[in-house]
Write an enzyme that holds these catalytic residues in place. Structure first.
Site, PDB file in Angstrom:
ATOM      1  CD  GLU A  52      16.125 -13.786  -8.836  1.00  0.00           C
ATOM      2  OE1 GLU A  52      15.725 -14.477  -7.784  1.00  0.00           O
ATOM      3  OE2 GLU A  52      15.973 -12.616  -8.972  1.00  0.00           O
ATOM      4  NE  ARG A  82       4.703   1.650  -0.019  1.00  0.00           N
ATOM      5  CZ  ARG A  82       5.828   1.488   0.680  1.00  0.00           C
ATOM      6  NH1 ARG A  82       6.901   1.643   0.364  1.00  0.00           N
ATOM      7  NH2 ARG A  82       5.535   1.156   1.856  1.00  0.00           N
ATOM      8  CD  GLU A  87       8.829 -11.502  -9.318  1.00  0.00           C
ATOM      9  OE1 GLU A  87      10.267 -11.287  -9.360  1.00  0.00           O
ATOM     10  OE2 GLU A  87       8.252 -11.074  -8.297  1.00  0.00           O
ATOM     11  CD1 TRP A 114      -0.440  -6.367  -2.972  1.00  0.00           C
ATOM     12  CD2 TRP A 114      -0.395  -6.903  -0.955  1.00  0.00           C
ATOM     13  NE1 TRP A 114       0.057  -7.712  -2.962  1.00  0.00           N
ATOM     14  CE2 TRP A 114      -0.095  -8.194  -1.722  1.00  0.00           C
ATOM     15  CE3 TRP A 114      -0.705  -6.920   0.620  1.00  0.00           C
ATOM     16  CZ2 TRP A 114       0.045  -9.391  -0.900  1.00  0.00           C
ATOM     17  CZ3 TRP A 114      -0.376  -8.240   0.922  1.00  0.00           C
ATOM     18  CH2 TRP A 114       0.140  -9.214   0.353  1.00  0.00           C
ATOM     19  CE  LYS A 167      13.206 -12.153 -10.414  1.00  0.00           C
ATOM     20  NZ  LYS A 167      13.671 -11.357  -9.457  1.00  0.00           N
ATOM     21  CG  HIS A 181      17.121 -38.025  -6.381  1.00  0.00           C
ATOM     22  ND1 HIS A 181      17.450 -39.407  -6.136  1.00  0.00           N
ATOM     23  CD2 HIS A 181      18.422 -37.592  -6.475  1.00  0.00           C
ATOM     24  CE1 HIS A 181      18.927 -39.511  -6.040  1.00  0.00           C
ATOM     25  NE2 HIS A 181      19.301 -38.397  -6.500  1.00  0.00           N
ATOM     26  CB  CYS A 230      -0.849   0.069   1.221  1.00  0.00           C
ATOM     27  SG  CYS A 230      -2.288  -1.259   1.257  1.00  0.00           S
ATOM     28  CE  LYS A 289      11.150  -3.185  -6.200  1.00  0.00           C
ATOM     29  NZ  LYS A 289      11.720  -4.420  -7.023  1.00  0.00           N
ATOM     30  CG  ASN A 339       1.740   0.773   4.272  1.00  0.00           C
ATOM     31  OD1 ASN A 339       1.493  -0.358   4.070  1.00  0.00           O
ATOM     32  ND2 ASN A 339       2.915   1.196   4.322  1.00  0.00           N
ATOM     33  N   GLY A 340      -0.532  -0.793   6.338  1.00  0.00           N
ATOM     34  CA  GLY A 340      -0.173  -1.701   7.714  1.00  0.00           C
ATOM     35  C   GLY A 340      -1.187  -2.385   7.968  1.00  0.00           C
TER      36      GLY A 340
HETATM   37  O1  M6R Z   1      12.677  -5.691  -0.459  1.00  0.00           O
HETATM   38  P1  M6R Z   1      13.047  -7.208  -0.349  1.00  0.00           P
HETATM   39  O2  M6R Z   1      14.477  -7.391  -0.867  1.00  0.00           O
HETATM   40  O3  M6R Z   1      13.275  -7.535   0.982  1.00  0.00           O
HETATM   41  O4  M6R Z   1      11.938  -7.946  -0.908  1.00  0.00           O
HETATM   42  C1  M6R Z   1      12.015  -9.184  -0.765  1.00  0.00           C
HETATM   43  C2  M6R Z   1      11.118 -10.057  -1.691  1.00  0.00           C
HETATM   44  O5  M6R Z   1       9.689  -9.577  -1.525  1.00  0.00           O
HETATM   45  C3  M6R Z   1      11.350  -9.767  -3.187  1.00  0.00           C
HETATM   46  O6  M6R Z   1      12.555  -9.976  -3.388  1.00  0.00           O
HETATM   47  C4  M6R Z   1      10.460 -10.269  -3.965  1.00  0.00           C
HETATM   48  O7  M6R Z   1      10.636 -11.673  -4.154  1.00  0.00           O
HETATM   49  C5  M6R Z   1      10.436  -9.733  -5.727  1.00  0.00           C
HETATM   50  N1  M6R Z   1       9.369  -9.586  -6.161  1.00  0.00           N
HETATM   51  C6  M6R Z   1      11.339 -10.568  -6.662  1.00  0.00           C
HETATM   52  O8  M6R Z   1      11.554 -10.321  -7.784  1.00  0.00           O
END
Ligand code: M6R
Length: 616
Positions: free
Chosen positions: A488, A27, A495, A75, A492, A511, A2, A611, A101-102
């Site tokens: 990783e 956010r 997501e 969010w 990517k 396995h 948020c 984010k 926000n929270g």
């Molecule tokens: O701000 P942070 O690095 O703590 O965020 C951690 C994860 O939320 C963040 O890396 C998330 O997995 C990304 N969307 C990945 O691309």
């Protein structure tokens, strides 16, 4: 998650509020809303499910006039994404509006109490209780003092909040409060601006006030702001922070999307970070704030992080264990937080890795490890973030604002930061010589150029993206450090393209996951020239034998790989195999982007994500 913004001053509020929301949209983008105090003395607002662009369109016909207002991009946590759950929320009288926000953790009991005393709720959110609590204190003990009304209201809440409040009966004022969710304020000759983070305030001021936990602020239209502690005492010297990047850093600058821009920015980000690091301590890392003796005594490192930063944590383990010979435990922060036993020694260093510096799980984990006596070292991108403020030492990776929800440049820059830590430890512990560290530093200096070469080969990723056209799932394989590259790459792809991708250590595939393979099943295999190259080739053979279509990530000139793969994403030779993840991942970032674009998705704002994940 948020984003909130607020404004009071000489100008019309709506333009900044909408522009601020657009800047904070990463956010959360389930819904958006705005509330402005009109010259007729009443509050007027627009809110709707969906993106800030939809809200902006609605505002064109709503004609919101007024010089103070608040706004929100959501969010969803409590209550589905919908018009009625969109913020701002108002009290029963419609004269007090809040954006939050929270999470208000005790909202159920507060809501029950408020309903019992006659309040009517319009949404399913936890946040709406705040508007009604303020209404109660405004009409009761606060006697029409908005700051006091907010202070009393939040004193009844448990959980986390960044809050902006507008009241038709306190014209011109915006009152803010913060607990565990960030909030910054800019005071300018045009008035006062508040926002969840500085991205929304770029270009408004050179420095901002950062509210500390428990603090409240009264923003006035003359451009002055007073900060108070939770008991209502004036804070003489609020915390301030200089904004050290210009507004253009958070704009597209000719790129089609932020993901493309941020992928392309990686070489520069790494060069910036490497600058002036070599010195008498091997790597100079004053940010650690630890003496050689303290460093030499470290006998265990605990790394905690989430998501992409967790993957940096896995690489951090490889760096530290191989270079400094110190055992490392890497935990996903959300797991560590509820583990029954966390085993630390008297000399355990806690490392937190977090791009935003605001990830709730990571912050909670750091607090727990600190409570167990660990020193906390943060690797983060965001200046003045909570992670930085609560740690004993902080390395800023200086990658510049990362706007795309999907993390790219922070990943590679954080890895470089982790290499600094490992090399600094290695020297302090006598596991590497100054000359060996200098050599490693010079190898790191080659990385930006190698990434530039990969960036120039994006056509390979575009072609390979076709392999995923009809796929419902995919497998990413790698060994050693590149099992993390596989993880990783899979994250990517998942997501932003919503295509299932599972990452597995290549040797472990037989396995279980091998059962997934059938003709045409896409497998991405990271198989650079390293000490496990031939083993990974064998695993690729096993995939091919079952009809899988393999996309390889391989080193230029590798004649073993090309005949096995439908496509090869070529990387130039990397001087040290531990540094391959920094280069190879760039292909996987570009591959994920092309797959997502091919499917018609917004790569910067993938569904359901935000984010900055400020809830546990
Ligand atoms: O701000 P942070 O690095 O703590 O965020 C951690 C994860 O939320 C963040 O890396 C998330 O997995 C990304 N969307 C990945 O691309």
């Amino acid at each position: 998650m948020c984003g909130i913004v607020g404004y009071t001053g000489k100008l019309q509020a709506q333009p900044f509020l909408l522009q601020g929301l657009a800047a904070l949209e990463y956010r959360g983008y389930d819904s958006a809303g705005i509330e402005v105090l009109s010259p007729d003395g009443s509050l007027h607002g627009v809110k709707c499910q969906g993106r800030v662009a939809t809200l902006t369109q609605r505002c064109q016909t709503a004609n919101l006039v007024g010089t103070s207002g608040i706004a929100h991009t959501r969010w969803a946590t409590h209550g589905a994404p919908s018009d009625r759950n969109a913020h701002p929320h108002v009290d029963c009288s419609g004269r007090i509006a809040i954006v939050h926000n929270g999470i208000i953790e005790n909202f159920r009991e507060l809501r029950a109490q408020l309903i019992a005393s006659g309040h009517e709720f319009k949404s399913e959110t936890d946040s709406e209780v705040i508007a009604h609590l303020i209404e109660d204190s405004w009409n009761g003990p606060a006697k029409g003092d908005l700051l006091e009304a907010v202070r009393i209201a939040v004193s009844r809440c448990e959980g986390s909040w960044a809050l902006a409040v507008l009241c038709a009966d306190a014209p011109g004022q915006v009152v803010c409060a913060r607990r565990r969710s960030p909030l910054v304020i800019a005071t300018t000759p045009d008035g006062c601006y508040a926002a969840s983070d500085i991205t929304a305030l770029a270009g408004k001021a050179k420095s901002v006030i950062q509210l500390d936990d428990g603090q409240l602020a009264v923003l006035n239209p003359q451009g002055t702001c007073s900060v108070f502690d939770e008991d209502g005492n004036l804070v003489a010297e609020p915390t301030t922070m200089t904004i050290d990047w210009d507004a253009s850093a958070a704009t597209l600058g000719g790129y089609p999307d932020f993901m493309a821009k941020e992928i392309a920015e990686q070489p520069e980000a790494i060069r910036r970070l490497l600058k002036d690091r070599l010195g008498k301590h091997g790597i100079e890392l004053d940010e650690l704030t630890m003496t050689d003796e303290e460093l030499a005594s470290i006998d265990k490192v605990y790394v905690v992080a989430c998501g992409t930063s967790y993957h940096v944590g896995l690489i951090t383990r490889d760096f530290i264990e191989n270079w400094a010979k110190v055992p490392v435990v890497v935990e996903q922060a959300s797991e560590l937080n509820y583990k029954q036993s966390v085993l630390v020694t008297d000399h355990t260093l806690c490392v937190i890795i977090t791009q935003s510096g605001e990830t709730a799980d990571t912050l909670t984990a750091a607090r727990r490890l600190r409570g167990l006596g660990c020193k906390v070292f943060a690797i983060t991108n965001v200046l003045g973030s909570t992670a930085a403020r609560e740690s004993d030492g902080t390395l800023y990776i200086k990658a510049g604002p990362e706007v795309c929800v999907c993390s790219t440049k922070a990943y590679t820059a954080q890895m470089v930061g982790a290499a600094f830590l490992a090399l600094r430890l290695a020297l302090a512990k006598g596991k590497m010589t100054q000359a060996e560290i200098e050599k490693k530093y010079h190898q790191l200096e080659e990385v930006p150029g190698l990434i530039e070469k990969v960036l120039g080969r994006s056509w390979q990723d575009k072609e390979a993206s076709r392999v995923f056209r009809r796929a419902h799932s995919s497998l990413f394989l790698g060994r050693g450090v590149n099992s993390t590259t596989a993880a990783e790459g899979a994250l990517k792809l998942k997501e932003i393209s919503y295509l299932h991708a599972e990452a597995y250590a290549a040797g472990e595939m037989k396995h279980g996951p091998i059962a997934l393979l059938e003709p045409g099943f896409p497998v991405v295999a990271i198989v650079p020239q390293d000490h496990v190259h031939d083993k990974t080739i064998s695993n690729i053979q096993e995939c091919i034998a079952r009809g899988a279509t393999v996309v390889g990530v391989a080193t230029d000139g590798d004649e073993d790989v090309a005949p096995l793969c439908s496509n090869v994403l070529w990387i130039p030779p990397v001087p040290d195999e531990f540094l391959v993840p920094l280069v190879a991942v760039v292909h996987l970032q570009m591959l994920a982007r092309y797959v997502a674009l091919d499917r018609g998705y917004d790569v910067d704002k993938p569904r359901n994500l935000a984010k900055s994940v400020t809830v546990e």
